[in-house]
Design a protein around this motif. Structure first.
Motif, PDB file in Angstrom:
ATOM      1  N   ARG A 153       0.861  -1.189   0.000  1.00  0.00           N
ATOM      2  CA  ARG A 153       0.000   0.000   0.000  1.00  0.00           C
ATOM      3  C   ARG A 153       0.896   1.237   0.000  1.00  0.00           C
ATOM      4  N   MET A 154       0.562   2.178  -0.852  1.00  0.00           N
ATOM      5  CA  MET A 154       1.307   3.432  -0.952  1.00  0.00           C
ATOM      6  C   MET A 154       0.363   4.555  -0.554  1.00  0.00           C
ATOM      7  N   GLY A 155       0.399   4.943   0.694  1.00  0.00           N
ATOM      8  CA  GLY A 155      -0.542   5.941   1.189  1.00  0.00           C
ATOM      9  C   GLY A 155      -1.932   5.331   1.263  1.00  0.00           C
ATOM     10  N   THR A 156      -2.948   6.140   1.059  1.00  0.00           N
ATOM     11  CA  THR A 156      -4.320   5.630   1.136  1.00  0.00           C
ATOM     12  C   THR A 156      -4.935   5.379  -0.231  1.00  0.00           C
ATOM     13  N   GLU A 157      -4.316   5.904  -1.282  1.00  0.00           N
ATOM     14  CA  GLU A 157      -4.944   5.866  -2.600  1.00  0.00           C
ATOM     15  C   GLU A 157      -4.252   4.995  -3.637  1.00  0.00           C
ATOM     16  N   TYR A 158      -3.081   4.438  -3.327  1.00  0.00           N
ATOM     17  CA  TYR A 158      -2.312   3.741  -4.348  1.00  0.00           C
ATOM     18  C   TYR A 158      -1.822   2.370  -3.882  1.00  0.00           C
ATOM     19  N   ILE A 159      -1.607   1.486  -4.863  1.00  0.00           N
ATOM     20  CA  ILE A 159      -1.086   0.150  -4.604  1.00  0.00           C
ATOM     21  C   ILE A 159       0.052  -0.108  -5.584  1.00  0.00           C
ATOM     22  N   LEU A 160       1.192  -0.510  -5.054  1.00  0.00           N
ATOM     23  CA  LEU A 160       2.319  -0.957  -5.854  1.00  0.00           C
ATOM     24  C   LEU A 160       2.196  -2.473  -5.927  1.00  0.00           C
ATOM     25  N   ILE A 161       2.071  -3.048  -7.132  1.00  0.00           N
ATOM     26  CA  ILE A 161       1.734  -4.459  -7.270  1.00  0.00           C
ATOM     27  C   ILE A 161       2.468  -5.092  -8.456  1.00  0.00           C
ATOM     28  N   THR A 162       2.760  -6.376  -8.333  1.00  0.00           N
ATOM     29  CA  THR A 162       3.362  -7.090  -9.460  1.00  0.00           C
ATOM     30  C   THR A 162       2.331  -7.176 -10.579  1.00  0.00           C
ATOM     31  N   ARG A 163       2.808  -7.017 -11.811  1.00  0.00           N
ATOM     32  CA  ARG A 163       1.918  -7.031 -12.967  1.00  0.00           C
ATOM     33  C   ARG A 163       1.509  -8.459 -13.314  1.00  0.00           C
ATOM     34  N   ALA A 198      -0.842   1.566  -9.227  1.00  0.00           N
ATOM     35  CA  ALA A 198      -2.217   1.840  -9.659  1.00  0.00           C
ATOM     36  C   ALA A 198      -2.951   2.534  -8.521  1.00  0.00           C
ATOM     37  N   ASN A 199      -3.968   3.306  -8.877  1.00  0.00           N
ATOM     38  CA  ASN A 199      -4.791   3.872  -7.815  1.00  0.00           C
ATOM     39  C   ASN A 199      -5.835   2.826  -7.400  1.00  0.00           C
ATOM     40  N   MET A 200      -6.611   3.121  -6.396  1.00  0.00           N
ATOM     41  CA  MET A 200      -7.587   2.157  -5.873  1.00  0.00           C
ATOM     42  C   MET A 200      -8.691   1.825  -6.875  1.00  0.00           C
ATOM     43  N   LYS A 201      -8.821   2.625  -7.935  1.00  0.00           N
ATOM     44  CA  LYS A 201      -9.814   2.331  -8.968  1.00  0.00           C
ATOM     45  C   LYS A 201      -9.249   1.416 -10.053  1.00  0.00           C
ATOM     46  N   GLY A 202      -7.943   1.088  -9.941  1.00  0.00           N
ATOM     47  CA  GLY A 202      -7.316   0.227 -10.926  1.00  0.00           C
ATOM     48  C   GLY A 202      -6.748   0.963 -12.118  1.00  0.00           C
ATOM     49  N   VAL A 203      -6.657   2.278 -12.007  1.00  0.00           N
ATOM     50  CA  VAL A 203      -6.066   3.076 -13.077  1.00  0.00           C
ATOM     51  C   VAL A 203      -4.553   3.070 -12.898  1.00  0.00           C
ATOM     52  N   LEU A 204      -3.839   2.732 -13.965  1.00  0.00           N
ATOM     53  CA  LEU A 204      -2.384   2.669 -13.911  1.00  0.00           C
ATOM     54  C   LEU A 204      -1.786   4.062 -13.845  1.00  0.00           C
ATOM     55  N   ILE A 205      -0.888   4.257 -12.910  1.00  0.00           N
ATOM     56  CA  ILE A 205      -0.290   5.557 -12.687  1.00  0.00           C
ATOM     57  C   ILE A 205       1.170   5.579 -13.139  1.00  0.00           C
ATOM     58  N   HIS A 206       1.878   4.491 -12.869  1.00  0.00           N
ATOM     59  CA  HIS A 206       3.318   4.460 -13.113  1.00  0.00           C
ATOM     60  C   HIS A 206       3.775   3.026 -13.365  1.00  0.00           C
ATOM     61  N   GLY A 207       4.714   2.873 -14.296  1.00  0.00           N
ATOM     62  CA  GLY A 207       5.399   1.604 -14.409  1.00  0.00           C
ATOM     63  C   GLY A 207       5.052   0.735 -15.592  1.00  0.00           C
ATOM     64  N   ALA A 249       2.383  -5.685 -20.825  1.00  0.00           N
ATOM     65  CA  ALA A 249       2.069  -5.573 -19.403  1.00  0.00           C
ATOM     66  C   ALA A 249       0.588  -5.269 -19.182  1.00  0.00           C
ATOM     67  N   GLN A 250       0.025  -5.936 -18.188  1.00  0.00           N
ATOM     68  CA  GLN A 250      -1.361  -5.702 -17.793  1.00  0.00           C
ATOM     69  C   GLN A 250      -1.441  -5.706 -16.276  1.00  0.00           C
ATOM     70  N   LEU A 251      -2.406  -4.997 -15.750  1.00  0.00           N
ATOM     71  CA  LEU A 251      -2.651  -5.019 -14.314  1.00  0.00           C
ATOM     72  C   LEU A 251      -3.109  -6.416 -13.931  1.00  0.00           C
ATOM     73  N   SER A 252      -2.616  -6.930 -12.837  1.00  0.00           N
ATOM     74  CA  SER A 252      -2.951  -8.281 -12.399  1.00  0.00           C
ATOM     75  C   SER A 252      -4.458  -8.449 -12.198  1.00  0.00           C
ATOM     76  N   SER A 253      -4.952  -9.626 -12.561  1.00  0.00           N
ATOM     77  CA  SER A 253      -6.369  -9.939 -12.317  1.00  0.00           C
ATOM     78  C   SER A 253      -6.640 -10.039 -10.820  1.00  0.00           C
ATOM     79  N   GLU A 254      -5.608 -10.181 -10.014  1.00  0.00           N
ATOM     80  CA  GLU A 254      -5.762 -10.278  -8.563  1.00  0.00           C
ATOM     81  C   GLU A 254      -5.712  -8.913  -7.877  1.00  0.00           C
ATOM     82  N   PHE A 255      -5.664  -7.841  -8.668  1.00  0.00           N
ATOM     83  CA  PHE A 255      -5.642  -6.491  -8.109  1.00  0.00           C
ATOM     84  C   PHE A 255      -6.818  -6.269  -7.156  1.00  0.00           C
ATOM     85  N   LEU A 256      -8.007  -6.732  -7.552  1.00  0.00           N
ATOM     86  CA  LEU A 256      -9.202  -6.508  -6.725  1.00  0.00           C
ATOM     87  C   LEU A 256      -9.087  -7.183  -5.361  1.00  0.00           C
TER      88      LEU A 256
END
Length: 133
Positions: A40-50, A66-75, A81-88
């Motif tokens: 967890r990065m602060g309250t609004e972001y998640i650093l996660i393996t892709r 990514a932010n908590m809505k699943g929008v990619l911010i960096h990386g 590359a895709q956001l992990s299906s386990e993000f949720l």
């Protein structure tokens, strides 16, 4: 983006994810593409393996912000590359457990075997397990 999330801050936490990913892979807890690690990065972001990255050979560009809505911010430097299906799953842990700072989601063989054998996991198999149940 949160001004507290600096490139140095991202690197430090990516180093942590890479360390634990490789260590858990060496121990057989993570294998190949399965599972995910996040911080967890602060309250609004998640650093996660892709999605679709080998956890035993994890690289910096395999970790995204990514932010908590699943929008990619960096990386996202790779076309595939895709956001992990386990993000949720990770998001739900962070939203329902504010004290949680990181999540490791794995599929260790021994846990899968216990599930397939329908073992009652509430029973204490070893004295060390008392701490966790």
């Amino acid at each position: 983006m949160d001004p507290n999330i600096t490139p140095r801050y991202l690197k430090i936490h990516k180093d942590d994810i890479i360390y634990w990913s490789k260590r858990l892979s060496r121990q057989g807890i993570l294998k190949g593409y399965e599972g995910n690690l996040s911080i967890r990065m602060g309250t609004e972001y998640i650093l996660i393996t892709r999605s679709l990255c080998d956890k035993g050979n994890l690289q910096y560009d395999d970790i995204v912000l990514a932010n908590m809505k699943g929008v990619l911010i960096h990386g996202f430097y790779r076309e595939d590359a895709q956001l992990s299906s386990e993000f949720l799953l990770h998001k739900e842990v962070y939203q329902n457990s504010p004290q949680s700072r990181s999540v490791i989601h794995a599929h260790p063989a021994h846990a899968i075997i216990m599930t397939l054998l329908n073992w009652d996991l509430s029973k204490q198999l070893l004295p060390e397990g008392i701490v966790y149940f």
